[in-house]
Every structure is written in C-alpha cells, then in structure tokens.
Design a protein around this motif. Structure first.
Motif, PDB file in Angstrom:
ATOM      1  N   ILE A   1      42.693  43.382  32.687  1.00 36.16           N
ATOM      2  CA  ILE A   1      42.515  42.332  33.681  1.00 36.16           C
ATOM      3  C   ILE A   1      41.078  42.265  34.200  1.00 36.16           C
ATOM      4  CG2 ILE A   1      43.243  43.789  35.618  1.00 36.16           C
ATOM      5  CD1 ILE A   1      44.679  41.269  36.734  1.00 36.16           C
ATOM      6  N   TYR A   2      40.415  43.422  34.283  1.00 39.47           N
ATOM      7  CA  TYR A   2      39.038  43.395  34.775  1.00 39.47           C
ATOM      8  C   TYR A   2      38.109  42.715  33.781  1.00 39.47           C
ATOM      9  CZ  TYR A   2      38.038  47.354  31.655  1.00 39.47           C
ATOM     10  OH  TYR A   2      37.884  48.162  30.559  1.00 39.47           O
ATOM     11  N   LEU A   3      38.466  42.776  32.491  1.00 41.14           N
ATOM     12  CA  LEU A   3      37.643  42.114  31.473  1.00 41.14           C
ATOM     13  C   LEU A   3      37.814  40.597  31.562  1.00 41.14           C
ATOM     14  CD1 LEU A   3      35.686  42.852  29.248  1.00 41.14           C
ATOM     15  CD2 LEU A   3      37.586  42.878  27.625  1.00 41.14           C
ATOM     16  N   ILE A   4      39.034  40.153  31.846  1.00 42.17           N
ATOM     17  CA  ILE A   4      39.269  38.716  32.072  1.00 42.17           C
ATOM     18  C   ILE A   4      38.457  38.253  33.273  1.00 42.17           C
ATOM     19  CG2 ILE A   4      40.994  36.970  32.662  1.00 42.17           C
ATOM     20  CD1 ILE A   4      43.079  38.698  31.259  1.00 42.17           C
ATOM     21  N   ALA A   5      38.446  39.063  34.325  1.00 46.45           N
ATOM     22  CA  ALA A   5      37.695  38.715  35.535  1.00 46.45           C
ATOM     23  C   ALA A   5      36.205  38.610  35.244  1.00 46.45           C
ATOM     24  CB  ALA A   5      37.943  39.770  36.621  1.00 46.45           C
ATOM     25  N   ILE A   6      35.672  39.568  34.507  1.00 45.07           N
ATOM     26  CA  ILE A   6      34.241  39.558  34.183  1.00 45.07           C
ATOM     27  C   ILE A   6      33.892  38.344  33.330  1.00 45.07           C
ATOM     28  CG2 ILE A   6      32.422  40.771  32.905  1.00 45.07           C
ATOM     29  CD1 ILE A   6      33.757  43.393  33.782  1.00 45.07           C
TER      30      ILE A   6
ATOM     31  N   LEU B   1      31.958  27.865  40.234  1.00 45.56           N
ATOM     32  CA  LEU B   1      32.789  28.455  41.281  1.00 45.56           C
ATOM     33  C   LEU B   1      32.143  29.706  41.862  1.00 45.56           C
ATOM     34  CD1 LEU B   1      36.316  28.244  39.576  1.00 45.56           C
ATOM     35  CD2 LEU B   1      35.518  26.858  41.509  1.00 45.56           C
ATOM     36  N   PRO B   2      32.360  29.964  43.149  1.00 41.58           N
ATOM     37  CA  PRO B   2      31.901  31.228  43.748  1.00 41.58           C
ATOM     38  C   PRO B   2      32.792  32.368  43.273  1.00 41.58           C
ATOM     39  CG  PRO B   2      33.119  29.956  45.362  1.00 41.58           C
ATOM     40  CD  PRO B   2      33.001  29.076  44.143  1.00 41.58           C
ATOM     41  N   PHE B   3      32.254  33.584  43.270  1.00 41.11           N
ATOM     42  CA  PHE B   3      33.039  34.688  42.719  1.00 41.11           C
ATOM     43  C   PHE B   3      32.956  35.966  43.561  1.00 41.11           C
ATOM     44  CE2 PHE B   3      28.884  34.465  40.693  1.00 41.11           C
ATOM     45  CZ  PHE B   3      28.376  35.741  40.868  1.00 41.11           C
ATOM     46  N   SER B   4      32.580  35.836  44.818  1.00 38.81           N
ATOM     47  CA  SER B   4      32.514  37.025  45.669  1.00 38.81           C
ATOM     48  C   SER B   4      32.945  36.685  47.088  1.00 38.81           C
ATOM     49  CB  SER B   4      31.092  37.599  45.685  1.00 38.81           C
ATOM     50  OG  SER B   4      31.021  38.753  46.500  1.00 38.81           O
ATOM     51  N   GLY B   5      33.866  37.475  47.617  1.00 40.15           N
ATOM     52  CA  GLY B   5      34.326  37.267  48.983  1.00 40.15           C
ATOM     53  C   GLY B   5      35.337  36.137  49.086  1.00 40.15           C
ATOM     54  N   GLU B   6      35.632  35.737  50.314  1.00 45.61           N
ATOM     55  CA  GLU B   6      36.597  34.657  50.531  1.00 45.61           C
ATOM     56  C   GLU B   6      35.951  33.391  51.078  1.00 45.61           C
ATOM     57  OE1 GLU B   6      39.539  35.327  53.549  1.00 45.61           O
ATOM     58  OE2 GLU B   6      38.113  36.279  54.925  1.00 45.61           O
ATOM     59  N   VAL B   7      34.633  33.474  51.419  1.00 42.06           N
ATOM     60  CA  VAL B   7      33.954  32.309  51.966  1.00 42.06           C
ATOM     61  C   VAL B   7      32.455  32.573  51.970  1.00 42.06           C
ATOM     62  CG1 VAL B   7      33.979  33.086  54.375  1.00 42.06           C
ATOM     63  CG2 VAL B   7      34.029  30.623  53.866  1.00 42.06           C
ATOM     64  N   ASN B   8      31.669  31.512  52.008  1.00 50.14           N
ATOM     65  CA  ASN B   8      30.227  31.648  52.184  1.00 50.14           C
ATOM     66  C   ASN B   8      29.955  32.113  53.618  1.00 50.14           C
ATOM     67  OD1 ASN B   8      27.469  31.256  52.586  1.00 50.14           O
ATOM     68  ND2 ASN B   8      27.390  29.491  51.218  1.00 50.14           N
TER      69      ASN B   8
ATOM     70  N   MET C   1      39.037  31.477  41.424  1.00 54.96           N
ATOM     71  CA  MET C   1      38.750  32.395  40.329  1.00 54.96           C
ATOM     72  C   MET C   1      39.630  33.650  40.348  1.00 54.96           C
ATOM     73  SD  MET C   1      35.080  33.644  38.750  1.00 54.96           S
ATOM     74  CE  MET C   1      34.271  32.111  39.166  1.00 54.96           C
ATOM     75  N   PRO C   2      39.839  34.311  41.506  1.00 53.42           N
ATOM     76  CA  PRO C   2      40.767  35.447  41.497  1.00 53.42           C
ATOM     77  C   PRO C   2      42.180  35.051  41.105  1.00 53.42           C
ATOM     78  CG  PRO C   2      39.655  35.262  43.627  1.00 53.42           C
ATOM     79  CD  PRO C   2      39.171  34.150  42.793  1.00 53.42           C
ATOM     80  N   ALA C   3      42.642  33.878  41.565  1.00 55.98           N
ATOM     81  CA  ALA C   3      43.996  33.436  41.240  1.00 55.98           C
ATOM     82  C   ALA C   3      44.130  33.135  39.750  1.00 55.98           C
ATOM     83  CB  ALA C   3      44.358  32.205  42.068  1.00 55.98           C
ATOM     84  N   VAL C   4      43.137  32.485  39.178  1.00 54.22           N
ATOM     85  CA  VAL C   4      43.166  32.174  37.741  1.00 54.22           C
ATOM     86  C   VAL C   4      43.141  33.462  36.927  1.00 54.22           C
ATOM     87  CG1 VAL C   4      41.860  31.135  35.848  1.00 54.22           C
ATOM     88  CG2 VAL C   4      42.137  29.887  37.992  1.00 54.22           C
TER      89      VAL C   4
ATOM     90  N   THR D   1      39.404  43.742  44.133  1.00 60.80           N
ATOM     91  CA  THR D   1      38.239  44.627  44.147  1.00 60.80           C
ATOM     92  C   THR D   1      37.068  44.007  43.399  1.00 60.80           C
ATOM     93  OG1 THR D   1      39.685  46.571  44.261  1.00 60.80           O
ATOM     94  CG2 THR D   1      37.417  46.934  43.560  1.00 60.80           C
ATOM     95  N   VAL D   2      37.343  43.432  42.228  1.00 57.46           N
ATOM     96  CA  VAL D   2      36.280  42.821  41.428  1.00 57.46           C
ATOM     97  C   VAL D   2      35.641  41.643  42.173  1.00 57.46           C
ATOM     98  CG1 VAL D   2      35.776  41.522  39.321  1.00 57.46           C
ATOM     99  CG2 VAL D   2      37.254  43.531  39.222  1.00 57.46           C
ATOM    100  N   PHE D   3      36.475  40.845  42.844  1.00 56.66           N
ATOM    101  CA  PHE D   3      35.977  39.646  43.522  1.00 56.66           C
ATOM    102  C   PHE D   3      35.692  39.866  45.015  1.00 56.66           C
ATOM    103  CE2 PHE D   3      38.224  37.885  39.834  1.00 56.66           C
ATOM    104  CZ  PHE D   3      37.278  36.994  39.360  1.00 56.66           C
TER     105      PHE D   3
END
Length: 347
Positions: free
Chosen positions: A149-154, A167-174, A217-220, A293-295
């Motif tokens: 799953i971490y490879l899919i995320a990367i 798309l943004p890929f870190s945290g839950e908001v700017n 992105m985390p949901a996908v 954790t990844v995101f």
C-alpha cells in the motif's frame, strides 16, 4: 435464532480480544506501564513514593487476574489511560475522540470508491470475458494486488502531487487557510473534528474545498489497495453465476442481456463479495495506519504510528482494542446481512 447465536458468540470474542490486549500490555513490563503516569520531574524519594502509589492504584502488586478485571473495569468505563505523543498528550479517550472521526471519513470515502469503481469493474470484466478490456482490468487488479500500500501511495504522490501538482499530498489542509481561525486549534477542528464538515458548518467553503482535495489522495490510495481483491473475487463469482441454468433460461426466454447481468447474475455473484467484505474492512483498518502516516493525515492511524515511535503503550493498546472491536462488530453485521441475503446460512 441466528442473530441471537451470533450475539452470544460475540461475547467471548470480545473477552478474548480484551485478554489479548491485556497480555500485550503486561508483556512490556510494569516499568513501561508506570512511565505513562509517572511525573518525570520527580526524583529520589518522591519518585519512589509516586511509584508505590501508582502500583497500589493500578493493583500491580496483586495477582494478574485481579489486574485484568481492574483494567477491564476501567476500559468499560471509558478510561483507556494516557497517551503522550508529539501530536497529542492527554487521556486516550480524548485522543480517540479527536482522531477517530477523520479515520471514519477516510474509510467511508474509500469504501464508496470501492463500491462505485470496484464492483462495476468486476462485473464488466466477467461479462466481457477474455476481451481486451477484461485483460486490461485483470492486469490492473493483479498489479494493485501485488503492490504494498505504501508503494501505491508513493506512486500517486509522484504522479498527482509532484509531477502534475493536481492534488495536495500532505496533511488535511493548507496551514495558511486555517491560521487564526477560532474553530481550528492545535491542528484540530471543532465541533465535529472533521475539517471538511466543520468548515461547511462555519461557512468557510474555501477551507472545505481544500480539505476535500487533501482527502482525495489518501482515500484513493486506500481504495486501490483494497479494490484489487474485490475485483478478482467478483469476476470469478460472476463468471460462475453466468454459467448457471437459471441465467441460461433467462437468456433463452429473450430477457435483455443488461437485465440478465445486472438484475439476475449480479445479485447472486455479490454473495462472496459480501462474505469477504469483513476482510475488506480489515484491509481498510490496516491500511489507514500506513496511508495516514504517508500522507500525514491526522487520523487514528497516524496517531497510532506516533504512539509506536514514542513507546506510548496507552496509545498503541487503545488503538489496537478499538480496531479489534470495529472489526468484530463489522463481522457480526456482515453475518446478519449475509443471512438476510441468503436465508440458507441461518440453518
């Protein structure tokens, strides 16, 4: 009677789960347990007195079965102990209240994507057996199934975040959008603790949109990791169902192919999918720890990882118990749903 039997079985299952968590806690030794509650500023005699007080309070000087019943009583009253991580320090029950809503939203979003994309792909693949589209879907599902799953995320981060910037890929908001907002304090939104919903409640649709974009992105990633197995199971089940006599009879009567596939065959083919959905839930629960954790997505999975990295016994064991309870209850619900769909399992 079937539901009653399943409820009766649920009781020893939950007791076994609490026993497992209790054993895992005490395998760490009393020192690690006490460290969660011991004031680090105390030294010398004051520290020793505090240790003795905590030993008496937690019954650590009594037989292990007495300790278990005391701990179980505390858990049933909602007292899971304390947690001390970089993202939150305080009662574990408060941490669960703050972080679990985000994980629920993430899992529901991923489950929705699985249902809207995985189910149709499995049916389409079976109906168009050995076609180019079928071969493509099979390669797609086998590739996803073999990827961690971490490879899919990367891969998604590189494709949609780094190279295209879609798309943004870190945290839950700017962070700049929520700076100074009275209802967003120390990385937590209020009142529901789900930023997307809270932003809508407060009428800040810019923050709501940004929170939704951060959720995609985390949901996908989570959906893709679990979807592969659903596609494979549904395709195999659908192929078997399409060979049944009643399906052939419906076709012989001139029933349109679309109705045969979607109304008759799909309903029967869904039975193995429903049966395996418990494993899907387990995959979602296990996946959220890695994905969050990844995101850097602030859910209970991310908090669990922080607890692991900081030897936080209270956080790790509480999250283990919560995940276990969710899985057990989900399995119960699925058994009941399966009994409704297929009455034969009741006997």
């Amino acid at each position: 009677m079937f539901i009653l039997r399943r409820l009766i079985i649920l009781i020893p299952t939950l007791i076994g789960l609490t026993l497992l968590v209790f054993v895992l806690i005490h395998l760490q030794g009393n020192n690690l347990i006490l460290s969660e509650y011991l004031n680090p500023r105390l030294t010398g005699q004051a520290r020793e007195l505090e240790i003795q007080r905590l030993i008496q309070e937690f019954h650590l000087n009594q037989p292990v079965y007495i300790q278990y019943f005391y701990w179980l009583g505390q858990v049933l009253s909602g007292n899971f102990g304390y947690t001390n991580t970089p993202i939150f320090s305080g009662p574990v029950s408060v941490a669960i209240e703050l972080f679990l809503p985000n994980t629920i939203v993430l899992s529901l979003f991923a489950a929705l994507l699985i249902w809207l994309i995985g189910i149709p792909l499995g049916v389409f693949s079976a109906v168009n057996r050995d076609s180019v589209a079928d071969q493509g879907i099979r390669v797609f599902s086998f590739t996803l199934y073999s990827m961690p799953i971490y490879l899919i995320a990367i891969a998604l981060i590189l494709l949609l975040g780094v190279y295209t910037g879609v798309l943004p890929f870190s945290g839950e908001v700017n962070p700049t959008l929520v700076s100074g907002l009275p209802w967003y304090v120390n990385g937590i939104s209020y009142p529901t603790h789900i930023l997307l919903i809270d932003a809508i409640i407060h009428g800040d649709f810019t923050v709501a949109l940004n929170a939704f974009l951060h959720l995609i992105m985390p949901a996908v990633t989570l959906a893709l990791a679990v979807m592969a197995g659903i596609i494979r199971i549904l395709r195999a089940s659908m192929l078997e169902t399409l060979e049944q006599d009643y399906i052939k009879l419906a076709r012989a009567k001139g029933v349109p192919e679309k109705i045969v596939n979607n109304l008759h065959a799909r309903k029967s083919a869904m039975l193995p999918v429903v049966t395996s959905f418990g494993y899907t839930v387990a995959g979602l629960l296990g996946g959220v720890v890695v994905v969050e954790t990844v995101f850097d997505f602030p859910g209970i999975g991310y908090w669990t990882t922080q607890a692991l990295l900081n030897d936080d016994v209270g956080g790790v064991m509480a999250s283990t118990l919560i995940f276990g309870i969710i899985l057990v209850l989900t399995t119960l619900i699925l058994d009941i749903v399966y009994a409704v769909i297929d009455p034969r399992v009741r006997y």
